[in-house]
Scaffold this motif. Sequence first.
Motif, PDB file in Angstrom:
ATOM      1  N   VAL A 207      -0.858   0.311  -1.182  1.00 52.85           N
ATOM      2  CA  VAL A 207       0.524   0.434  -1.633  1.00 52.85           C
ATOM      3  C   VAL A 207       0.565   2.053  -1.303  1.00 52.85           C
ATOM      4  N   THR A 208       1.849   2.403  -0.349  1.00 46.81           N
ATOM      5  CA  THR A 208       1.784   3.577   0.080  1.00 46.81           C
ATOM      6  C   THR A 208       2.511   4.523  -0.656  1.00 46.81           C
ATOM      7  N   GLN A 209       2.380   5.880  -0.582  1.00 45.16           N
ATOM      8  CA  GLN A 209       3.172   7.113  -1.198  1.00 45.16           C
ATOM      9  C   GLN A 209       4.490   6.745  -0.563  1.00 45.16           C
ATOM     10  N   LEU A 210       5.486   7.372  -1.453  1.00 43.45           N
ATOM     11  CA  LEU A 210       6.873   7.012  -0.993  1.00 43.45           C
ATOM     12  C   LEU A 210       6.915   7.842   0.221  1.00 43.45           C
ATOM     13  N   PHE A 211       8.073   7.383   1.067  1.00 43.58           N
ATOM     14  CA  PHE A 211       8.334   7.943   2.466  1.00 43.58           C
ATOM     15  C   PHE A 211      10.059   7.695   2.652  1.00 43.58           C
ATOM     16  N   TYR A 212      10.202   8.293   3.603  1.00 45.13           N
ATOM     17  CA  TYR A 212      11.692   8.214   3.919  1.00 45.13           C
ATOM     18  C   TYR A 212      12.204   7.980   5.547  1.00 45.13           C
ATOM     19  N   ASP A 213      11.061   7.991   5.928  1.00 42.26           N
ATOM     20  CA  ASP A 213      11.113   7.905   7.559  1.00 42.26           C
ATOM     21  C   ASP A 213      10.195   6.738   7.607  1.00 42.26           C
ATOM     22  N   ASN A 214      10.943   5.375   8.085  1.00 41.14           N
ATOM     23  CA  ASN A 214      10.291   4.044   8.414  1.00 41.14           C
ATOM     24  C   ASN A 214       9.232   4.335   9.474  1.00 41.14           C
ATOM     25  N   GLN A 215       9.664   5.087  10.614  1.00 44.91           N
ATOM     26  CA  GLN A 215       8.959   5.376  11.756  1.00 44.91           C
ATOM     27  C   GLN A 215       7.417   5.563  11.459  1.00 44.91           C
ATOM     28  N   LYS A 216       7.499   6.486  10.468  1.00 42.23           N
ATOM     29  CA  LYS A 216       6.365   6.847  10.110  1.00 42.23           C
ATOM     30  C   LYS A 216       5.298   6.130   9.335  1.00 42.23           C
ATOM     31  N   TYR A 217       6.161   5.070   8.717  1.00 44.52           N
ATOM     32  CA  TYR A 217       5.152   3.855   8.271  1.00 44.52           C
ATOM     33  C   TYR A 217       4.804   3.023   9.265  1.00 44.52           C
ATOM     34  N   PHE A 218       5.828   2.511  10.271  1.00 47.32           N
ATOM     35  CA  PHE A 218       5.440   1.667  11.107  1.00 47.32           C
ATOM     36  C   PHE A 218       4.274   2.261  12.087  1.00 47.32           C
ATOM     37  N   ASP A 219       4.115   3.514  12.263  1.00 48.64           N
ATOM     38  CA  ASP A 219       3.120   4.153  13.154  1.00 48.64           C
ATOM     39  C   ASP A 219       1.730   3.967  12.165  1.00 48.64           C
ATOM     40  N   PHE A 220       2.133   4.515  11.057  1.00 52.13           N
ATOM     41  CA  PHE A 220       0.867   4.277   9.915  1.00 52.13           C
ATOM     42  C   PHE A 220       0.062   3.037  10.071  1.00 52.13           C
ATOM     43  N   VAL A 221       1.103   2.004   9.989  1.00 48.98           N
ATOM     44  CA  VAL A 221       0.448   0.578   9.711  1.00 48.98           C
ATOM     45  C   VAL A 221      -0.170   0.285  11.099  1.00 48.98           C
ATOM     46  N   ASP A 222       0.361   0.423  12.455  1.00 47.54           N
ATOM     47  CA  ASP A 222      -0.128   0.406  13.736  1.00 47.54           C
ATOM     48  C   ASP A 222      -1.570   1.048  13.572  1.00 47.54           C
ATOM     49  N   ARG A 223      -1.709   2.540  13.495  1.00 47.22           N
ATOM     50  CA  ARG A 223      -2.920   3.012  13.570  1.00 47.22           C
ATOM     51  C   ARG A 223      -4.002   2.491  12.616  1.00 47.22           C
ATOM     52  N   ALA A 224      -3.582   1.836  11.532  1.00 42.82           N
ATOM     53  CA  ALA A 224      -4.391   1.460  10.435  1.00 42.82           C
ATOM     54  C   ALA A 224      -4.861   0.065  10.957  1.00 42.82           C
ATOM     55  N   ARG A 225      -4.189  -0.727  11.788  1.00 45.75           N
ATOM     56  CA  ARG A 225      -4.811  -2.037  12.573  1.00 45.75           C
ATOM     57  C   ARG A 225      -5.511  -1.725  13.534  1.00 45.75           C
ATOM     58  N   LYS A 226      -5.129  -0.767  14.168  1.00 42.58           N
ATOM     59  CA  LYS A 226      -6.161  -0.301  15.311  1.00 42.58           C
ATOM     60  C   LYS A 226      -7.608   0.177  14.801  1.00 42.58           C
ATOM     61  N   ALA A 227      -7.546   0.635  13.795  1.00 43.04           N
ATOM     62  CA  ALA A 227      -8.749   1.150  13.042  1.00 43.04           C
ATOM     63  C   ALA A 227      -9.794   0.069  12.416  1.00 43.04           C
ATOM     64  N   GLY A 228      -8.850  -1.222  12.309  1.00 41.47           N
ATOM     65  CA  GLY A 228      -9.742  -2.357  11.639  1.00 41.47           C
ATOM     66  C   GLY A 228      -9.259  -2.637  10.424  1.00 41.47           C
ATOM     67  N   ILE A 229      -8.182  -2.102  10.007  1.00 45.89           N
ATOM     68  CA  ILE A 229      -7.705  -2.107   8.467  1.00 45.89           C
ATOM     69  C   ILE A 229      -6.858  -3.535   8.381  1.00 45.89           C
ATOM     70  N   THR A 230      -7.169  -4.629   7.990  1.00 47.75           N
ATOM     71  CA  THR A 230      -6.352  -5.722   7.953  1.00 47.75           C
ATOM     72  C   THR A 230      -5.470  -6.047   6.846  1.00 47.75           C
ATOM     73  N   ILE A 231      -5.654  -5.498   5.499  1.00 52.09           N
ATOM     74  CA  ILE A 231      -4.958  -5.629   4.242  1.00 52.09           C
ATOM     75  C   ILE A 231      -3.580  -5.416   4.507  1.00 52.09           C
ATOM     76  N   PRO A 232      -2.895  -6.199   3.721  1.00 50.05           N
ATOM     77  CA  PRO A 232      -1.353  -5.771   3.598  1.00 50.05           C
ATOM     78  C   PRO A 232      -1.162  -4.308   3.164  1.00 50.05           C
ATOM     79  N   ILE A 233      -0.221  -3.526   3.906  1.00 51.54           N
ATOM     80  CA  ILE A 233       0.034  -2.441   3.446  1.00 51.54           C
ATOM     81  C   ILE A 233       1.379  -2.490   2.947  1.00 51.54           C
ATOM     82  N   ILE A 234       1.754  -2.283   1.586  1.00 52.81           N
ATOM     83  CA  ILE A 234       3.260  -2.341   0.974  1.00 52.81           C
ATOM     84  C   ILE A 234       3.823  -1.011   0.888  1.00 52.81           C
ATOM     85  N   PRO A 235       5.074  -0.917   1.469  1.00 55.85           N
ATOM     86  CA  PRO A 235       5.854   0.130   1.403  1.00 55.85           C
ATOM     87  C   PRO A 235       6.321   0.767   0.077  1.00 55.85           C
TER      88      PRO A 235
END
Length: 316
Positions: A207-235
């Motif tokens: 579960v993420t820390q709160l954020f107000y910029d969705n693009q930062k969340y989308f970028d974070f999830v993309d980086r996480a997937r590229k790093a081999g992290i496959t678990i759900p990432i809940i905003p």
Amino acid sequence: MTIKEIISQEEKTAFSFEVLPPLKGNGTDALFRTIDKLKEFDPKYINITNHRSEYIFREKSTGLYERESIRKRPGTVAVAAAIHNKYGIKVVPHLVCSGATREDIEYTLLDLQFLGITDLILLRGDKAKEDRVFTPEPNGFCHATDLIDQVNDFNAGKFIDGTTIKVPGNFSFGVACYPEKHEEAPNPEQDLYWLKKKADAGADYAVTQLFYDNQKYFDFVDRARKAGITIPIIPGIKPFAKLSQLTVVPKTFHCDLPQELAAEALKCKTDDDAKNLGIEWCINQCRELMAHGIPSIHFYTVSAVDSIYQVAKQIY
């Protein structure tokens, strides 16, 4: 079912939220009013925070001051049980390293096992206010990964002293993550390294820390997937509701406001203006997340219950 199983089978984006135990000496009326207000949106689970003891200095009759340890918000386990019994909603208490020894954690796991509560969020927790850096208790843990190891050992039937548990645990757990980097991480790559360690050790979701910029969340999830992290990432989402929060929230939670939002915030003259802006921004933010197929959105309710209700009315 575990949280991961619940959100994976939902046809629409799941709704969940976090609450705080009442302040010491207060009852559960305000807490239950929060749940009563939000339960119409069919929350799939409710998180209950856990707060470490703090030190205060009390003046004695001699004029000297004595340091005393107090917990302002005790009762995480009891509150979780009360919510589960009253509402039949799945509860997810926080279990933290902060202020706890390995024995404290073990006894908490036993209490939860007796109550039939098997879902957890495992966190390092905040440092004590008087400490410059995070300092574990003697015989405690520095990192959430150490806490995960203890829970895994408990599940495998092993107490901290090495003796056997006759009835092993069946705890599943989520962890925290930070789209804009944990404040103590030296860089985003190291931050992701530790998230992967937690995922590889058995975390079902993050579960993420709160954020107000969705693009930062989308970028974070993309980086996480590229790093081999496959678990759900809940905003994790929280609409701001007061003028003061426009500066306090970024400072406290180490998150940026998008320029578009910051520009609109400058136009706010009253708390009502800020509250309405926070609701509008949050509705749009959540709708965009839903459009991207996010399986679940988790709301932080502190000082924002009415705003979350208005947001949920529009999106659920």
